[in-house]
Design a protein around this motif. Structure first.
Motif, short mmCIF file in Angstrom:
data_model
loop_
_atom_site.label_atom_id
_atom_site.label_comp_id
_atom_site.label_asym_id
_atom_site.label_seq_id
_atom_site.Cartn_x
_atom_site.Cartn_y
_atom_site.Cartn_z
N ALA A 91 1.06 -0.99 0.06
CA ALA A 91 -0.06 0.01 -0.08
C ALA A 91 0.75 1.36 -0.15
CB ALA A 91 -0.78 -0.06 1.31
N ASN A 92 2.05 1.07 0.76
CA ASN A 92 2.81 2.24 0.80
C ASN A 92 3.52 2.85 -0.51
OD1 ASN A 92 4.04 4.32 2.66
ND2 ASN A 92 5.79 3.56 2.25
N HIS A 93 3.74 1.73 -1.30
CA HIS A 93 4.36 1.85 -2.54
C HIS A 93 3.42 2.61 -3.71
CE1 HIS A 93 6.37 0.73 -6.33
NE2 HIS A 93 5.34 0.51 -7.04
N PHE A 94 2.03 2.51 -3.62
CA PHE A 94 1.27 3.32 -4.20
C PHE A 94 0.68 4.54 -3.48
CE2 PHE A 94 0.70 -0.84 -6.35
CZ PHE A 94 0.87 -0.56 -7.53
N LEU A 95 0.22 4.44 -2.38
CA LEU A 95 -0.48 5.65 -1.54
C LEU A 95 0.42 6.60 -0.88
CD1 LEU A 95 -3.39 3.19 -0.30
CD2 LEU A 95 -3.41 4.55 -2.59
N LYS A 96 -0.06 7.73 -0.63
CA LYS A 96 0.42 8.66 0.41
C LYS A 96 0.26 8.38 1.69
CE LYS A 96 -0.19 12.85 -3.13
NZ LYS A 96 -1.04 13.97 -3.25
N ILE A 125 -3.13 -0.05 -10.67
CA ILE A 125 -4.05 0.92 -10.76
C ILE A 125 -5.15 0.70 -11.54
CG2 ILE A 125 -4.53 3.40 -10.67
CD1 ILE A 125 -1.71 3.82 -9.74
N VAL A 126 -6.43 0.83 -11.16
CA VAL A 126 -7.61 0.53 -12.14
C VAL A 126 -8.41 1.51 -11.71
CG1 VAL A 126 -7.26 -1.88 -12.44
CG2 VAL A 126 -8.86 -1.14 -10.66
N PHE A 127 -9.39 1.80 -12.73
CA PHE A 127 -10.48 2.83 -12.59
C PHE A 127 -11.82 2.09 -12.38
CE2 PHE A 127 -7.17 5.92 -13.17
CZ PHE A 127 -7.64 7.01 -12.76
N LEU A 134 -6.93 0.09 -6.24
CA LEU A 134 -5.94 -0.91 -6.33
C LEU A 134 -6.44 -2.36 -6.72
CD1 LEU A 134 -3.24 0.14 -3.69
CD2 LEU A 134 -2.96 0.63 -6.32
N ALA A 135 -6.00 -3.10 -7.59
CA ALA A 135 -6.36 -4.41 -7.52
C ALA A 135 -5.21 -5.27 -8.02
CB ALA A 135 -7.47 -4.51 -8.65
N VAL A 136 -5.59 -6.72 -7.98
CA VAL A 136 -4.62 -7.84 -8.38
C VAL A 136 -5.06 -7.98 -9.77
CG1 VAL A 136 -3.85 -10.11 -8.01
CG2 VAL A 136 -4.57 -8.69 -6.12
#
Length: 397
Positions: A91-96, A125-127, A134-136
């Motif tokens: 999570a820390n890789h993607f999120l502030k 990252i998906v919309f 975030l998704a696998v």
């Protein structure tokens, strides 16, 4: 301002003052009470929920714009999970702000067990509508037959000793447990391979025990109430012969075994790899009361003990904000009131500065009244007396 009526403030204020009052000015050496402070601290609201109460993600639903703002870079490349990764590190890789992992994670309906993550999985990252999530990525079906070890919420190698060995026991439980009477060699200490004798005689229903020492008393940080003792693991004892005394052989000792140490049941690892980090859906207002195997302070990737447990609704996976208690300072610039004798006060009012966040911890084992947690982020050293609380939007790191 947090508020819980009916809890005594004096112990909390004493903790805030201990070692934190400035060494200059007219407050030095003064024994302050809650009446001396113009804005006394009131604990976070502790509307206790019964065990099994519904838990949830972050307290406030993020808007689409706020969700987008949580990402470091919406164009970031996919991340391939590696051995040794944890849910927090991913999570820390993607999120502030990794606190929002439960809020932003997307349960991909095309994947069996979408909340489980394995080394080799591709996080992307998906919309979903106008919200980034975030998704696998899709897994080859062949992997379902033989999956690698599941990614855990915390580094299990760091916390395993506290899962399989250390325990929390009452004084009565210690007194009732069999004890090491002596060792065969008559030496002061014993270790792996040594033979020891135990009383009262064991009944033979078990052949393997943990040898523990009664550690420091665990005390509620606000009320001073006794919560139990840490049982410090020293090694294992295998029964050789049932008699009075019973003969045991010591194995896998990590500390020297002494006369008077107790024998207790071995515990299984009490952490489920499926646990997902979560923000409690209600206020938890705990104090750090013990730093196992540390003298004065700990940092990231070290263990703390807090004075709240399952009776307060705490469960494994809970993310708690660590905060430093605000100091009490003298307002030397405020207008001073006259006392009953008509003389001007000799000091300005005592003012409690706000608490401030310094880190994050995740609970990995909860007992009835205390819990073990791992510090997963710390911007300053963490000490006994610091707070561990449900994170609130207004005071995030």
């Amino acid at each position: 301002m947090r508020s819980t009526k009916g809890l005594p403030l004096a112990p909390a204020l004493a903790l805030a003052l201990a070692g934190l009052v400035p060494l200059t000015g007219s407050l030095t050496g003064c024994a302050l009470t809650e009446d001396d402070v113009v804005n006394p601290r009131e604990p976070m609201s502790a509307d206790a929920l019964p065990l099994g109460a519904e838990r949830g993600p972050v307290k406030r639903q993020l808007s689409a714009e706020e969700t987008r703002d949580q990402f470091r870079d919406l164009s970031a490349e996919d991340y391939v999970v590696k051995e040794g990764d944890t849910l927090w590190s991913i999570a820390n890789h993607f999120l502030k702000d990794p606190y929002y992992w439960p809020e932003i994670w997307y349960a991909n309906p095309e994947i069996a067990n979408p909340h489980r993550i394995y080394p080799g999985d591709r996080i992307q990252i998906v919309f979903v509508g106008d919200r980034p999530r975030l998704a696998v990525g899709l897994r080859p079906h062949i992997r379902y037959e033989s999956l690698p070890p599941l990614v855990a919420a915390v580094p299990l190698d760091l916390v395993r000793p506290f899962l399989t060995h250390d325990q929390v026991m009452t004084e009565d439980e210690f007194e009732a447990a069999p004890y090491i009477l002596a060792n065969r060699e008559g030496s002061i200490h014993a270790s792996s391979g040594d033979t020891a004798y135990v009383r009262p005689p064991l009944d033979g229903s078990q052949q393997r025990f943990a040898v523990v020492e009664q550690g420091k008393a665990l005390v509620d940080g606000r009320t001073g109430e006794h919560l139990g003792y840490r049982a410090i693991f020293k090694g294992e004892a295998n029964v050789v012969e049932i008699d009075d005394p019973t003969t045991v052989e010591l194995e896998d000792t990590v500390r020297e075994v002494d006369e008077g140490d107790r024998l207790v049941e071995m515990t299984d690892e009490a952490f489920d790899r499926d646990v997902t980090p979560q923000i409690p859906a209600f206020p938890i207002d705990a104090t750090i009361i013990l730093l196992p195997d540390a003298i004065t302070q700990v940092g990231s990737q070290q263990v703390i003990v807090i004075d709240r447990g399952m009776e307060s609704g705490v469960t494994a996976g809970d993310l708690l904000q660590i905060s430093k208690r605000g100091r009490v300072v003298e307002d030397r610039f405020a207008e001073r009131d006259a006392g009953e004798d008509g003389r001007e006060a000799t000091r300005g009012p005592a003012v409690l500065l706000p608490d401030h966040p310094i880190g994050t911890a995740m609970v990995f084992r909860a007992y009835d009244r205390v819990s073990y947690a791992l510090v997963i982020k710390a911007t300053q050293p963490v000490h006994e007396g610091d707070l561990a609380q449900t994170p609130v939007q207004e005071s995030r790191l």
